[in-house]
Design an enzyme around this catalytic site. Structure first.
Site, PDB file in Angstrom:
ATOM      1  N   GLU A 217      38.773  52.775  18.919  1.00  0.00           N
ATOM      2  CA  GLU A 217      37.797  52.908  17.850  1.00  0.00           C
ATOM      3  C   GLU A 217      37.067  51.734  18.530  1.00  0.00           C
ATOM      4  OE1 GLU A 217      40.404  52.116  17.373  1.00  0.00           O
ATOM      5  OE2 GLU A 217      40.002  49.472  17.013  1.00  0.00           O
TER       6      GLU A 217
ATOM      7  N   LYS B 223      40.524  40.985  24.094  1.00  0.00           N
ATOM      8  CA  LYS B 223      40.792  43.370  23.825  1.00  0.00           C
ATOM      9  C   LYS B 223      41.217  44.012  25.212  1.00  0.00           C
ATOM     10  CE  LYS B 223      38.516  42.897  19.962  1.00  0.00           C
ATOM     11  NZ  LYS B 223      39.884  43.388  18.365  1.00  0.00           N
TER      12      LYS B 223
ATOM     13  N   SER C  75      37.454  33.769  22.230  1.00  0.00           N
ATOM     14  CA  SER C  75      37.724  35.278  21.776  1.00  0.00           C
ATOM     15  C   SER C  75      36.984  36.065  22.468  1.00  0.00           C
ATOM     16  CB  SER C  75      38.239  36.312  21.053  1.00  0.00           C
ATOM     17  OG  SER C  75      37.434  35.955  19.361  1.00  0.00           O
TER      18      SER C  75
END
Ligand code: PLP
Lengths: 392, 290
Positions: free
Chosen positions: A108, A86, A372
């Site tokens: 968010e 991210k 991830s």
């Protein structure tokens, strides 16, 4: 360089209130300009190296490979600063916010990883940061809430609906509608109105570019399969993108089957959804026959979302990528298995990709799987779900 | 203003429905409602309501009360799970309406109950239009229930062309929105394709009551009027009769939403809901005529 895609086949677009259109145009122009600006690119590359710790390793997972029966490399996004992919997107977008002169950033978060990444990037650049998070996710991802606060972000609890990611995105969009002149919305996945799906993909593409180069360096060949979990689809599109033109490389996206695709308690918009509009783009969504968006379900907060990025819907339709799904139970088992086999605790999201691989060994060559994120944030949820106490 | 067309009735009462044998398009009906108000020397009053909120019976009673208390047009909200343009009051109302079992059929029933007496403009999110067979099929359903137009708050210029054409073919007017953030050149393009009226969003934000009408509104409305061939109505944030009157002095129409939804929310029965909205509307009608 070409313009930014607004559509991916029939999918994508800008299904948002008129109030936001000017800001989306501004963002599109800013990104086209920034990505061709040598100073901006140099700054992003330096921060990627020295702040995020890129390139992340492509790690040959020996014991996992033995267990699966085929050779597997893990693309170690869990080793990126803040513990997930991210940050690649959050840092890039925070730099853009700064460039556009927007002092306030909103985001968010579901799993909390995107919220932590955005809070981190905002701390680095001295930007004000507000993160919307459903109260159910605040409960199951508590460590990340504390991290965001420590980093100086405000965590705004969202009580609507199922109190998870869908409502957090809606709350962030409403904030943006009200504060668009001073605020940049750092959306956390390859979803939303154009230009976001393309912008987020461009920023996550570094995963696939590195993995492709590292594959060639390690094996002198491209992988047979590239495997990634799919929530909104940002880590998957990031690692797929540079391989799309390599027709011999199979691209496999793993969605959340939750409690089963026949139960309505899942997050498999591509595998079991229909075409519809959610959060500004036309894509695969979970909706009823009236057009009401359904609540998704997954044990992993990051896959608990009833929509998906429009580019994935196109890759599915053209057959270039294949989308499969893995249940909560299978993902939880894989979480424990990878921890013991490799000494790597994977995020519950990434555990979906691991679980699929464990059941579907490669037939030739080698595979690359996008790990991830790391799973520290999921420990409490894992113990609760599996009924295992410490040492269990 | 032609004295003949002025009904001369006291504000608060609605002229009897004209008996028309000729089928008119939604666009013509909307234009007629604005014309009648203008001929009375005031802006048109367009109250918003949520179909099926707090329940089916109450929303039928509210629609009837709107007609009887001086509304010129009705904006009828279709409950949707993810209403991105709406603030807490209308979002909550949509959630409660859905919990109470409202569907598009409920909305169309409310529409049908008043559409012979007043033009009804549906406020519906894009996904629901697509889910009901697409624009052409949705327009057919809406027209069959007597709807005159539709506002799709998440279908901006650029996404709207096919829908606008399909609606026009069915006689349903697609009403576009203009926001304070819309650049002038884009505003002109929106106004050029508007059907029925142009909906000016008064403030940068979602629906909901505001303490004040923004100072910049007069300029935005004047600019939009210069661009538009249709009437221009203002909504978002108007919550008192005084605010309605203030906006009515600059615009052709005034939309009141959250204030009335809140009144409905607090009522305990269909009758109480009808009484609550009637009180506010009558007051607003008087204020508009002053
Ligand atoms: C570690 C991790 N992986 C995957 C995801 C899913 O998002 P995406 O599909 O955008 O990669 C998340 C989302 O929170 C995450 O935290």
């Amino acid at each position: 360089m070409s313009a930014i895609e607004e559509r991916f086949g029939p999918y994508g677009g800008r299904y948002v209130p008129e109030t936001l259109i000017a800001a989306l145009d501004e963002l599109t122009a800013a990104w086209i300009e920034a990505r061709e600006d040598a100073d901006f690119v140099a700054r992003l590359e330096l921060l990627r190296r020295d702040f995020i710790g890129r390139p992340t390793p492509l790690y040959l997972a020996q014991r996992l490979s033995e267990r699966v029966g085929s050779k597997v490399y893990l693309k170690r996004e869990d080793l990126a600063h803040t513990g997930a992919h991210k940050i690649n997107n959050a840092l890039g977008q925070a730099l853009l916010a700064e460039r556009m002169g927007k002092p306030r950033v909103i985001a968010e978060t579901g799993a909390g990883q995107h919220g932590v990444a955005t809070a981190t990037a905002c701390a680095l650049l001295g930007l004000e940061c507000v993160v919307y998070m459903g109260t159910e996710d605040i409960r199951r991802q508590a460590p990340n809430v504390e991290r965001m606060r420590l980093l100086g972000a405000e965590v705004a609890p969202v009580e609507a609906g199922a109190r998870t990611l869908k409502e957090a995105v809606s709350a962030a969009i409403r904030d943006w509608v009200a504060n668009v002149e001073t605020t940049h919305y750092v959306i956390g996945s390859a979803v939303g109105p154009a230009p976001y799906p393309a912008l987020v993909r461009d920023l996550q593409r570094v995963i696939g570019e590195e993995a492709r180069e590292q594959s060639l360096a390690a094996e002198g060949a491209l992988p047979a399969r590239v495997i990634a979990c799919v929530g909104g689809g940002s880590n998957a599109i990031g690692i797929f993108s540079p391989f799309v033109a390599d027709a011999e490389v199979a691209l496999i996206g793993v969605e959340a089957a939750g409690e089963g695709l026949d139960t309505l308690r899942h997050g498999a918009s591509l595998g079991a959804g229909s075409t519809g509009v959610l959060h500004g783009s036309l894509s695969a969504v979970l909706a009823d026959e009236e057009g009401q968006i359904l609540e998704a379900h997954s044990v992993s907060a990051g896959l608990d979302y009833p929509g998906v990025g429009p580019e994935h819907a196109q890759l599915r339709d053209t057959g270039r990528a294949t989308y499969v799904s893995i249940s909560d139970r299978q993902a939880l088992a894989a979480f424990g298995r990878l921890s013991r086999l490799e000494g790597i605790i994977p995020a519950l999201e990434s555990s979906h990709a691991i679980a699929w691989l464990l059941e579907n060994p490669g037939e030739s060559g080698f595979d690359v799987l996008c790990l991830s994120g790391r799973g520290d944030k999921d420990l409490a949820e894992y113990l609760e779900q599996t009924g295992k106490g410490a040492g269990g | 203003m032609t004295p003949l067309s002025n009904s001369g009735e006291a504000p608060g009462s609605h002229p009897p429905a004209p008996v028309t044998a000729v089928p008119t398009t939604g666009e013509e009906r909307i234009a007629g409602a604005f014309r009648e108000a203008r001929e009375e020397g005031r802006a048109a009053l367009m109250p918003y309501m949520m179909a099926g909120f707090p329940d089916r019976e109450s929303s039928l009673a509210v629609a009837a009360a709107y007609v009887d208390s001086g509304a010129d047009l009705i904006e009828l909200g279709v409950p949707f799970s993810d209403p991105l343009a709406d603030g807490p009051t209308i979002h909550d109302a949509a959630t409660k309406a859905l919990e109470a079992g409202a569907t598009l059929a409920t909305t169309l029933e409310v529409c049908r109950s008043v559409s012979e007496r007043i033009p009804v403009v549906l406020m519906i999110y894009a996904n629901m239009v697509f889910a009901h067979g697409g624009a052409a099929e949705f327009a057919r359903l809406a027209r069959a229930a007597g709807a005159a137009g539709a506002i799709i708050p998440d279908l901006p210029l650029g996404e709207a062309e096919d829908v606008r054409e399909a609606f026009a073919a069915a006689g349903l007017a697609l009403v576009p929105l203009v926001a304070p953030t819309t650049p002038p050149e884009r505003r002109a393009r929106i106004c050029a394709v508007a059907r029925g009226f142009v909906y000016v969003v008064s403030t940068v934000g979602t629906t909901g009551e505001r303490a004040e009408v923004p100072a910049s509104l007069a300029e935005l409305v004047a600019a939009t009027k210069a661009d538009a061939v249709t009437p221009v109505a203002v909504g978002f944030g108007i919550g008192t009769a005084a605010q309605a009157a203030e906006v009515g002095r600059i615009a052709d129409g005034v939309i009141v939403g959250s204030r009335l939804v809140r009144a409905t929310a607090g009522a305990g029965s269909p009758q109480a809901a009808a009484d609550a909205v009637a009180g506010f509307l009558s007051e607003a009608r008087v204020a508009l005529a002053e």
